[in-house]
Write a protein that holds these residues in place. Sequence first.
Motif, PDB file in Angstrom:
ATOM      1  N   TYR A  88      -2.552  10.568  -9.151  1.00  0.00           N
ATOM      2  CA  TYR A  88      -2.875   9.176  -9.497  1.00  0.00           C
ATOM      3  C   TYR A  88      -1.999   8.148  -8.783  1.00  0.00           C
ATOM      4  CZ  TYR A  88      -3.543   4.826 -11.852  1.00  0.00           C
ATOM      5  OH  TYR A  88      -3.775   3.504 -12.103  1.00  0.00           O
ATOM      6  N   PRO A  89      -0.680   8.302  -8.721  1.00  0.00           N
ATOM      7  CA  PRO A  89       0.118   7.273  -8.034  1.00  0.00           C
ATOM      8  C   PRO A  89      -0.319   7.048  -6.588  1.00  0.00           C
ATOM      9  CG  PRO A  89       1.554   8.744  -9.270  1.00  0.00           C
ATOM     10  CD  PRO A  89       0.177   9.346  -9.309  1.00  0.00           C
ATOM     11  N   HIS A  90      -0.709   8.108  -5.890  1.00  0.00           N
ATOM     12  CA  HIS A  90      -1.167   7.966  -4.503  1.00  0.00           C
ATOM     13  C   HIS A  90      -2.509   7.235  -4.459  1.00  0.00           C
ATOM     14  CE1 HIS A  90       2.045  10.712  -3.465  1.00  0.00           C
ATOM     15  NE2 HIS A  90       1.605  11.520  -4.420  1.00  0.00           N
ATOM     16  N   ALA A 134      -3.620   5.132  -6.746  1.00  0.00           N
ATOM     17  CA  ALA A 134      -3.386   3.751  -7.156  1.00  0.00           C
ATOM     18  C   ALA A 134      -2.802   2.932  -6.005  1.00  0.00           C
ATOM     19  CB  ALA A 134      -2.450   3.711  -8.362  1.00  0.00           C
ATOM     20  N   ALA A 135      -1.914   3.537  -5.242  1.00  0.00           N
ATOM     21  CA  ALA A 135      -1.324   2.837  -4.101  1.00  0.00           C
ATOM     22  C   ALA A 135      -2.380   2.495  -3.057  1.00  0.00           C
ATOM     23  CB  ALA A 135      -0.216   3.676  -3.472  1.00  0.00           C
ATOM     24  N   ARG A 136      -3.335   3.388  -2.874  1.00  0.00           N
ATOM     25  CA  ARG A 136      -4.419   3.156  -1.917  1.00  0.00           C
ATOM     26  C   ARG A 136      -5.538   2.312  -2.509  1.00  0.00           C
ATOM     27  NH1 ARG A 136      -6.393   8.812  -0.265  1.00  0.00           N
ATOM     28  NH2 ARG A 136      -8.141   7.505   0.306  1.00  0.00           N
ATOM     29  N   ARG A 137      -5.508   2.156  -3.823  1.00  0.00           N
ATOM     30  CA  ARG A 137      -6.566   1.452  -4.567  1.00  0.00           C
ATOM     31  C   ARG A 137      -7.923   2.116  -4.327  1.00  0.00           C
ATOM     32  NH1 ARG A 137      -5.449  -4.685  -5.538  1.00  0.00           N
ATOM     33  NH2 ARG A 137      -7.249  -4.192  -6.786  1.00  0.00           N
TER      34      ARG A 137
END
Length: 64
Positions: free
Chosen positions: A45-47, A49-52
């Motif tokens: 998820y963090p990856h 979210a960073a890429r949207r």
Amino acid sequence: MLTRPRPHRVRSLCTGPLLDVPEAQVAEVFETNVFGALRVARAVYPHMAARRAGLIINVGSVVG
């Protein structure tokens, strides 16, 4: 950048009548099938979210 999908497949199951299956075996199946999918989602998820962008697809089966 577009990346290829990476399948993640882990399976654990119980066989036999539910009342005859040891609780430890049920816990192991739950740990693998439920918490395993949760841990994978939390890891990526963090990856995403960073890429949207991103998509997580969980496929389950009662047959195994």
